[in-house]
Design a protein around this motif. Sequence first.
Motif, PDB file in Angstrom:
ATOM      1  N   PHE A   4      44.414  32.998  57.293  1.00  0.00           N
ATOM      2  CA  PHE A   4      45.376  32.561  56.271  1.00  0.00           C
ATOM      3  C   PHE A   4      45.210  33.413  55.018  1.00  0.00           C
ATOM      4  N   LEU A   5      43.962  33.563  54.584  1.00  0.00           N
ATOM      5  CA  LEU A   5      43.688  34.330  53.373  1.00  0.00           C
ATOM      6  C   LEU A   5      44.039  35.807  53.592  1.00  0.00           C
ATOM      7  N   GLU A   6      43.721  36.328  54.773  1.00  0.00           N
ATOM      8  CA  GLU A   6      44.008  37.743  55.044  1.00  0.00           C
ATOM      9  C   GLU A   6      45.514  38.025  55.016  1.00  0.00           C
ATOM     10  N   ARG A   7      46.290  37.078  55.577  1.00  0.00           N
ATOM     11  CA  ARG A   7      47.751  37.258  55.527  1.00  0.00           C
ATOM     12  C   ARG A   7      48.249  37.225  54.093  1.00  0.00           C
ATOM     13  N   ALA A   8      47.658  36.333  53.281  1.00  0.00           N
ATOM     14  CA  ALA A   8      48.074  36.240  51.884  1.00  0.00           C
ATOM     15  C   ALA A   8      47.717  37.518  51.133  1.00  0.00           C
ATOM     16  N   VAL A   9      46.526  38.028  51.390  1.00  0.00           N
ATOM     17  CA  VAL A   9      46.087  39.243  50.694  1.00  0.00           C
ATOM     18  C   VAL A   9      46.960  40.439  51.106  1.00  0.00           C
ATOM     19  N   ALA A  10      47.439  40.437  52.363  1.00  0.00           N
ATOM     20  CA  ALA A  10      48.304  41.527  52.828  1.00  0.00           C
ATOM     21  C   ALA A  10      49.660  41.500  52.128  1.00  0.00           C
ATOM     22  N   VAL A  12      50.114  41.032  48.857  1.00  0.00           N
ATOM     23  CA  VAL A  12      50.020  41.295  47.411  1.00  0.00           C
ATOM     24  C   VAL A  12      50.716  42.609  47.064  1.00  0.00           C
ATOM     25  N   GLY A  13      51.105  42.748  45.831  1.00  0.00           N
ATOM     26  CA  GLY A  13      51.749  43.970  45.353  1.00  0.00           C
ATOM     27  C   GLY A  13      50.723  45.010  44.924  1.00  0.00           C
ATOM     28  N   ARG A  17      48.106  41.364  43.212  1.00  0.00           N
ATOM     29  CA  ARG A  17      48.456  39.952  43.001  1.00  0.00           C
ATOM     30  C   ARG A  17      49.717  39.593  43.785  1.00  0.00           C
ATOM     31  N   LEU A  18      49.807  38.326  44.197  1.00  0.00           N
ATOM     32  CA  LEU A  18      51.026  37.845  44.826  1.00  0.00           C
ATOM     33  C   LEU A  18      52.162  37.855  43.807  1.00  0.00           C
ATOM     34  N   LEU A  36      53.662  36.252  32.854  1.00  0.00           N
ATOM     35  CA  LEU A  36      52.937  35.361  33.763  1.00  0.00           C
ATOM     36  C   LEU A  36      52.427  36.167  34.967  1.00  0.00           C
ATOM     37  N   ARG A  37      51.153  36.024  35.294  1.00  0.00           N
ATOM     38  CA  ARG A  37      50.581  36.764  36.423  1.00  0.00           C
ATOM     39  C   ARG A  37      49.842  35.789  37.338  1.00  0.00           C
ATOM     40  N   VAL A  38      49.894  36.034  38.649  1.00  0.00           N
ATOM     41  CA  VAL A  38      49.188  35.207  39.620  1.00  0.00           C
ATOM     42  C   VAL A  38      47.738  35.674  39.699  1.00  0.00           C
ATOM     43  N   ARG A  39      46.802  34.761  39.737  1.00  0.00           N
ATOM     44  CA  ARG A  39      45.396  35.149  39.884  1.00  0.00           C
ATOM     45  C   ARG A  39      45.153  35.718  41.281  1.00  0.00           C
ATOM     46  N   PRO A  40      44.339  36.774  41.381  1.00  0.00           N
ATOM     47  CA  PRO A  40      44.018  37.313  42.703  1.00  0.00           C
ATOM     48  C   PRO A  40      43.342  36.248  43.570  1.00  0.00           C
ATOM     49  N   LEU A  41      43.710  36.219  44.872  1.00  0.00           N
ATOM     50  CA  LEU A  41      43.092  35.289  45.823  1.00  0.00           C
ATOM     51  C   LEU A  41      41.857  35.969  46.403  1.00  0.00           C
ATOM     52  N   VAL A  42      40.701  35.528  46.035  1.00  0.00           N
ATOM     53  CA  VAL A  42      39.482  36.228  46.467  1.00  0.00           C
ATOM     54  C   VAL A  42      38.460  35.310  47.117  1.00  0.00           C
TER      55      VAL A  42
END
Length: 190
Positions: A4-10, A12-13, A17-18, A36-42
């Motif tokens: 799930f996290l890997e798909r989300a990270v793929a 990102v711009g 960030r998403l 407004l910026r989305v926090r990186p998912l780490v």
Amino acid sequence: MREFLERAVAAVGDDGRLPLGGMVDWEVFPFDRDGLRVRPLVEYADPEPDRRKPPEECKTCVALGRDDLVLHTGERLAVIRPARTSLPFVANIVSRTHEVLDDLDDDGHVELGRLIGRTYGALRALDGVGNVHVNKWENGTGHLSVTLLARPLGVLQLRGSNLPVWADMLPNVPQDEYDARADVVRAALA
Ligand SMILES: [Zn+2]
């Protein structure tokens, strides 16, 4: 679920960030899109750390010991309120002991359903309340809390799922006003 996290990270711009979602354009969203910026998912943890903190560190357990904050005591559950709030009213349906929703048996589920309905009705009947939203959280300490948030009548920008975000920024309501509403809710739940 690491996939799930890997798909989300793929997704990102270039900035890692998403992209902002459609919620930013909702009229009830509290923030302007600009800046407004989305926090990186780490972060990833499996197994997850235990959500349950010791009862000594639990503000819900502390509140259960304060008569001014307890609005109703049932079999397995109670209704309490935070000491202060920026909304017309906030009530928490909590377990009387330090446990999570996963621990409730069927009788507990029945009591929870009944208390959600009754507490909703009590808050909805308060003067100056436009709607009441119901949420399940655990107050950060692993103590079951179904939180009911009363939205001020006529303040339509506070509608919906962003209400707790607005509540975090708004000034507290006058304490005497809030305490008086607590008496009304306590009587309604008696
Ligand atoms: Zn607790």
